[in-house]
Motif scaffolding. Structure first.
Motif, PDB file in Angstrom:
ATOM      1  N   ASP A 275       4.889 -21.466  24.363  1.00 33.94           N
ATOM      2  CA  ASP A 275       3.684 -22.178  23.931  1.00 33.94           C
ATOM      3  C   ASP A 275       3.732 -23.589  24.504  1.00 33.94           C
ATOM      4  OD1 ASP A 275       1.399 -23.071  22.669  1.00 33.94           O
ATOM      5  OD2 ASP A 275       2.440 -23.542  20.796  1.00 33.94           O
ATOM      6  N   SER A 276       2.921 -23.850  25.488  1.00 36.42           N
ATOM      7  CA  SER A 276       2.956 -25.154  26.160  1.00 36.42           C
ATOM      8  C   SER A 276       2.472 -26.278  25.266  1.00 36.42           C
ATOM      9  CB  SER A 276       2.116 -25.108  27.443  1.00 36.42           C
ATOM     10  OG  SER A 276       0.767 -24.767  27.140  1.00 36.42           O
ATOM     11  N   GLY A 277       1.811 -25.940  24.147  1.00 36.03           N
ATOM     12  CA  GLY A 277       1.335 -26.969  23.246  1.00 36.03           C
ATOM     13  C   GLY A 277       2.374 -27.419  22.234  1.00 36.03           C
ATOM     14  N   SER A 278       3.522 -26.763  22.223  1.00 42.26           N
ATOM     15  CA  SER A 278       4.579 -27.105  21.275  1.00 42.26           C
ATOM     16  C   SER A 278       5.181 -28.463  21.607  1.00 42.26           C
ATOM     17  CB  SER A 278       5.664 -26.024  21.311  1.00 42.26           C
ATOM     18  OG  SER A 278       6.891 -26.516  20.855  1.00 42.26           O
ATOM     19  N   GLN A 279       5.391 -29.294  20.565  1.00 39.85           N
ATOM     20  CA  GLN A 279       6.001 -30.608  20.790  1.00 39.85           C
ATOM     21  C   GLN A 279       7.431 -30.475  21.294  1.00 39.85           C
ATOM     22  OE1 GLN A 279       4.872 -33.581  20.891  1.00 39.85           O
ATOM     23  NE2 GLN A 279       3.500 -34.118  19.233  1.00 39.85           N
ATOM     24  N   LEU A 280       8.209 -29.545  20.717  1.00 35.86           N
ATOM     25  CA  LEU A 280       9.588 -29.379  21.183  1.00 35.86           C
ATOM     26  C   LEU A 280       9.618 -28.988  22.651  1.00 35.86           C
ATOM     27  CD1 LEU A 280      12.683 -27.962  19.479  1.00 35.86           C
ATOM     28  CD2 LEU A 280      12.038 -26.990  21.676  1.00 35.86           C
ATOM     29  N   SER A 281       8.790 -28.024  23.020  1.00 37.72           N
ATOM     30  CA  SER A 281       8.761 -27.583  24.416  1.00 37.72           C
ATOM     31  C   SER A 281       8.357 -28.712  25.348  1.00 37.72           C
ATOM     32  CB  SER A 281       7.796 -26.396  24.572  1.00 37.72           C
ATOM     33  OG  SER A 281       8.290 -25.255  23.910  1.00 37.72           O
ATOM     34  N   SER A 282       7.379 -29.512  24.926  1.00 38.81           N
ATOM     35  CA  SER A 282       6.918 -30.634  25.748  1.00 38.81           C
ATOM     36  C   SER A 282       8.012 -31.678  25.934  1.00 38.81           C
ATOM     37  CB  SER A 282       5.684 -31.281  25.124  1.00 38.81           C
ATOM     38  OG  SER A 282       4.585 -30.404  25.137  1.00 38.81           O
ATOM     39  N   LEU A 283       8.658 -32.061  24.826  1.00 38.46           N
ATOM     40  CA  LEU A 283       9.689 -33.088  24.900  1.00 38.46           C
ATOM     41  C   LEU A 283      10.925 -32.603  25.652  1.00 38.46           C
ATOM     42  CD1 LEU A 283       9.368 -34.492  21.272  1.00 38.46           C
ATOM     43  CD2 LEU A 283       8.744 -35.670  23.379  1.00 38.46           C
ATOM     44  N   VAL A 284      11.313 -31.354  25.431  1.00 33.48           N
ATOM     45  CA  VAL A 284      12.478 -30.798  26.135  1.00 33.48           C
ATOM     46  C   VAL A 284      12.206 -30.698  27.635  1.00 33.48           C
ATOM     47  CG1 VAL A 284      13.809 -28.681  26.498  1.00 33.48           C
ATOM     48  CG2 VAL A 284      13.518 -29.578  24.198  1.00 33.48           C
TER      49      VAL A 284
ATOM     50  N   SER B  31       5.449 -51.819  10.294  1.00 32.33           N
ATOM     51  CA  SER B  31       6.278 -50.735   9.768  1.00 32.33           C
ATOM     52  C   SER B  31       5.504 -49.428   9.876  1.00 32.33           C
ATOM     53  CB  SER B  31       6.673 -50.997   8.316  1.00 32.33           C
ATOM     54  OG  SER B  31       5.536 -51.041   7.475  1.00 32.33           O
ATOM     55  N   VAL B  32       6.223 -48.351  10.067  1.00 32.96           N
ATOM     56  CA  VAL B  32       5.585 -47.037  10.186  1.00 32.96           C
ATOM     57  C   VAL B  32       6.321 -46.036   9.301  1.00 32.96           C
ATOM     58  CG1 VAL B  32       4.805 -47.437  12.553  1.00 32.96           C
ATOM     59  CG2 VAL B  32       6.981 -46.300  12.161  1.00 32.96           C
ATOM     60  N   SER B  33       5.572 -45.121   8.712  1.00 36.35           N
ATOM     61  CA  SER B  33       6.160 -43.949   8.076  1.00 36.35           C
ATOM     62  C   SER B  33       5.575 -42.741   8.798  1.00 36.35           C
ATOM     63  CB  SER B  33       5.872 -43.903   6.580  1.00 36.35           C
ATOM     64  OG  SER B  33       4.636 -44.435   6.266  1.00 36.35           O
ATOM     65  N   ALA B  34       6.433 -42.091   9.589  1.00 32.06           N
ATOM     66  CA  ALA B  34       5.991 -41.013  10.468  1.00 32.06           C
ATOM     67  C   ALA B  34       5.957 -39.684   9.723  1.00 32.06           C
ATOM     68  CB  ALA B  34       6.916 -40.917  11.681  1.00 32.06           C
ATOM     69  N   ASN B  35       4.979 -38.863  10.033  1.00 30.42           N
ATOM     70  CA  ASN B  35       4.890 -37.550   9.406  1.00 30.42           C
ATOM     71  C   ASN B  35       5.365 -36.462  10.368  1.00 30.42           C
ATOM     72  OD1 ASN B  35       2.852 -37.394  11.266  1.00 30.42           O
ATOM     73  ND2 ASN B  35       1.186 -37.250   9.781  1.00 30.42           N
ATOM     74  N   GLY B  36       5.326 -35.229   9.891  1.00 35.52           N
ATOM     75  CA  GLY B  36       5.691 -34.098  10.741  1.00 35.52           C
ATOM     76  C   GLY B  36       7.184 -33.844  10.785  1.00 35.52           C
ATOM     77  N   GLY B  37       7.581 -33.012  11.756  1.00 37.51           N
ATOM     78  CA  GLY B  37       8.981 -32.673  11.941  1.00 37.51           C
ATOM     79  C   GLY B  37       9.630 -33.542  13.000  1.00 37.51           C
ATOM     80  N   LEU B  38      10.777 -33.104  13.464  1.00 44.07           N
ATOM     81  CA  LEU B  38      11.594 -33.890  14.392  1.00 44.07           C
ATOM     82  C   LEU B  38      10.804 -34.381  15.591  1.00 44.07           C
ATOM     83  CD1 LEU B  38      14.538 -34.714  15.437  1.00 44.07           C
ATOM     84  CD2 LEU B  38      14.409 -32.583  16.740  1.00 44.07           C
ATOM     85  N   ASN B  39      10.062 -33.524  16.229  1.00 48.01           N
ATOM     86  CA  ASN B  39       9.433 -33.873  17.504  1.00 48.01           C
ATOM     87  C   ASN B  39       8.188 -34.740  17.321  1.00 48.01           C
ATOM     88  OD1 ASN B  39      11.263 -32.122  19.184  1.00 48.01           O
ATOM     89  ND2 ASN B  39      10.419 -30.597  17.806  1.00 48.01           N
ATOM     90  N   GLN B  40       7.416 -34.477  16.251  1.00 47.54           N
ATOM     91  CA  GLN B  40       6.282 -35.354  15.948  1.00 47.54           C
ATOM     92  C   GLN B  40       6.782 -36.762  15.596  1.00 47.54           C
ATOM     93  OE1 GLN B  40       6.821 -32.335  14.745  1.00 47.54           O
ATOM     94  NE2 GLN B  40       4.966 -31.092  14.880  1.00 47.54           N
ATOM     95  N   GLN B  41       7.885 -36.831  14.876  1.00 48.00           N
ATOM     96  CA  GLN B  41       8.453 -38.130  14.508  1.00 48.00           C
ATOM     97  C   GLN B  41       8.951 -38.882  15.735  1.00 48.00           C
ATOM     98  OE1 GLN B  41      11.389 -36.748  11.751  1.00 48.00           O
ATOM     99  NE2 GLN B  41       9.979 -36.640  10.020  1.00 48.00           N
ATOM    100  N   ARG B  42       9.513 -38.163  16.681  1.00 49.42           N
ATOM    101  CA  ARG B  42      10.001 -38.809  17.906  1.00 49.42           C
ATOM    102  C   ARG B  42       8.858 -39.472  18.662  1.00 49.42           C
ATOM    103  NH1 ARG B  42      14.884 -37.486  20.972  1.00 49.42           N
ATOM    104  NH2 ARG B  42      14.747 -38.401  23.058  1.00 49.42           N
TER     105      ARG B  42
END
Length: 597
Positions: free
Chosen positions: A514-523, A174-185
């Protein structure tokens, strides 16, 4: 004696019908023989021998002119309103247009615009004005390399064959993920990979409540649980809850809880087999607390890497209420005048609006999505300066003291780097002004529709003003959806972020700052995977851009354009995933995609 014209303001005069010309002349000190047209002037009204009719009817004329003026203003309003091809629905009660509204931080909205590159802004404005009537280069909206279309999605091809019927599970993860939408993904897909690696049963992931994000959403509020389970059923076992007898156990007491401190940041499959597997076999379950980026990308077995891709690009579909709202957003920007793409199908599912084939020939409203990372936390953490002077420095330092005490403590024991040097090194977030200059340098027309992902811009309108002067057609989800349509997502930051994710991924062009952004990376990864070579992404190199902008006082516009275009084109060069690179951002690899020959 020459005629006199009274130019100063005057008091309200008696009724025109009771005033005689001689009294008026006497009042203003004019001689009756001063000229053929004796007159006086009060706020532009002339009186003379030929203006007696005007005196009698002045009130009527003023009323008529007032009515005409009102009609002109109303007409101008409707003309300007109609220029936006996709206005906010008429059911909205709080907005008259779909253009940008941003929130200021602690800066007064009446503050003058803050800009750092006056000369370049002036040149950009002139260039855009000249360009508006010219044909826009078609390559702005296309991938620069045709070979991109040779790569096709294929991560959904199974490597294993019905593992659930062959091998007994070693226990539950089981996992409990932290962060926002993209870190959780990212955490979800890493957990899927680990469950497969350790031959464990995965419990439906949980999301930790964060004081930063303040969103109580769980997996089923953001993604479709049944779809997720069904897509991965031939790869791993997934259950909704732990068995009752395991729920009641104290995880710390039995040693089944694992935190980030127990694993290296880029842990390998060998690390999990050495550290986690013995606990799983002993206790029958393991819980990863605050799980996130704790699984490296290389080296990993081929089938584990492919499963990660399958999870990210195929199994995670947004909940239907998010898909429906995302569909409304895109429809109001683009109106689906072209057949839906693979990206649209993956993002929106059944909520794609289908039209008759003849309707697709009417043309389309292209749009660019911009992920502008200029929130106050990002700005303060960078330690950079952005042209706001002493007030800005005090405000950002106060924010650091309140939100980043560990950062300040670490700085005391580190070598000092000035704000100017940080900018030269490319470590400063791009301001809205800088983002606008990049788009102008690339050649995007002033009339381009720009969707702004997240409207919490530090400095608010004072910061956005240089951008919106170059590109006025800036739109956000808050402007495109009515209050009623947006209401189900209020106070749920991850669900609001999911709407931004959809609109950015589906855009004709996606621009990141910002290339380090999780949203930008995932998108950008999703656009690579499903874009078929028709989903360009713009990635400015902040270090090179800083060097170009430092010549604000001398550089010519043509030179500026050439260097900006070269910078972006080099970042768009086609390449496969390098060793250790993220498959979520760089899916062009054998584990995720197939190349046609």
């Amino acid at each position: 004696m020459k005629d006199h014209k009274i130019t100063s303001s005057c008091d309200i005069l008696p009724s025109w019908k009771k005033v005689k010309k001689t009294l008026l002349l006497h009042h203003y000190g004019l001689r009756s023989d001063s000229s053929k047209y004796n007159y006086y002037s009060c706020r532009g009204i002339y009186v003379g021998k030929k203006h007696l009719w005007l005196q009698k009817h002045i009130k009527t004329i003023v009323v008529v002119l007032g009515l005409l003026g009102c009609l002109f203003l109303i007409d101008s309003f409707f003309i300007s309103f109609s220029e936006f091809e996709n206005p906010q629905p008429t059911t909205s009660s709080n907005n008259s247009s779909a253009f940008l509204q941003v929130k200021d931080s602690n800066i007064d909205m009446k503050q003058s615009p803050i800009q750092m590159y006056d000369r370049l802004l002036n040149m950009a404005g002139s260039a855009l004005a000249e360009k508006e009537l010219k044909q826009e280069p078609s390559n702005l909206w296309a991938e620069p390399y045709q070979q991109a279309s040779l790569w096709k999605p294929c991560a959904d091809k199974n490597v294993k064959h019905n593992p659930g019927n062959i091998v007994k599970s070693n226990g539950y993860i089981s996992v409990s993920a932290n962060g926002g939408l993209n870190q959780q993904r990212v955490a979800i897909c890493n957990a899927v990979a680990v469950a497969s690696l350790l031959n464990a049963t995965l419990v439906m992931p949980k999301f930790l409540y964060s004081n930063v994000w303040k969103d109580p959403s769980q997996f089923g509020d953001i993604y479709q649980e049944d779809y997720f389970t069904n897509i991965l059923k031939d790869d791993i076992r997934i259950v909704k809850e732990l068995p009752p007898h395991m729920k009641s156990q104290d995880l710390n007491a039995v040693g089944s809880q694992i935190t980030d401190a127990d694993l290296p940041k880029e842990a390998t499959s060998a690390d999990y087999i050495k550290i986690v597997l013995p606990i799983l076999l002993k206790n029958g379950f393991v819980h990863f607390l605050g799980y996130g980026n704790r699984l490296g990308f290389d080296p990993l077995p081929f089938d584990i890497q492919r499963l990660r891709c399958k999870c990210n690009f195929h199994a995670l579909k947004f909940a239907q209420k998010i898909q429906q709202a995302g569909s409304l957003l895109i429809k109001r920007i683009r109106k689906y005048s072209t057949p839906p793409s693979m990206l649209d199908t993956q993002l929106l599912g059944k909520f794609i609006e289908k039209k008759e084939s003849q309707e697709y020939a009417r043309g389309t409203t292209k749009y660019l999505a911009l992920h502008l990372r200029f929130e106050i936390d990002m700005v303060a953490y960078s330690l950079c300066e952005f042209g706001g002077g002493e007030n800005e420095r005090k405000e950002l330092q106060a924010y650091r003291e309140s939100h980043f005490p560990l950062l300040l403590q670490r700085l005391k024991n580190s070598t000092f780097i000035s704000a100017a040097d940080l900018r030269k090194l490319g470590r400063c977030p791009l301001t809205p002004e800088e983002a606008g200059l990049v788009l102008a340098g690339l050649g995007f027309k002033r009339s381009t529709y720009i969707y702004l992902a997240s409207s919490q811009i530090y400095g608010g309108t004072s910061r956005m003003d240089p951008f919106t002067r170059l590109y006025p057609n800036v739109i956000t989800k808050e402007n495109l959806l009515t209050p009623t349509e947006l209401a189900p997502f209020r106070n749920f930051s991850s669900q609001l972020a999911a709407l931004d994710f959809i609109v950015c991924a589906s855009a004709d062009v996606f621009a990141m700052t910002d290339s380090g952004s999780q949203l930008s990376s995932l998108v950008s990864g999703l656009r690579t995977y499903y874009g078929s070579g028709h989903a360009p992404t713009l990635r400015p190199n902040k270090k090179r851009l800083s060097s170009i902008l430092s010549e604000n006082g001398t550089i010519g516009w043509n030179n500026f354009k050439d260097r900006i275009k070269k910078m972006i084109q080099e970042a768009q060069k086609l390449g496969t995933k390098g060793y250790g690179k993220s498959i979520y951002r760089h899916p062009r690899c054998q584990e995720c995609m197939c190349k046609l020959h």
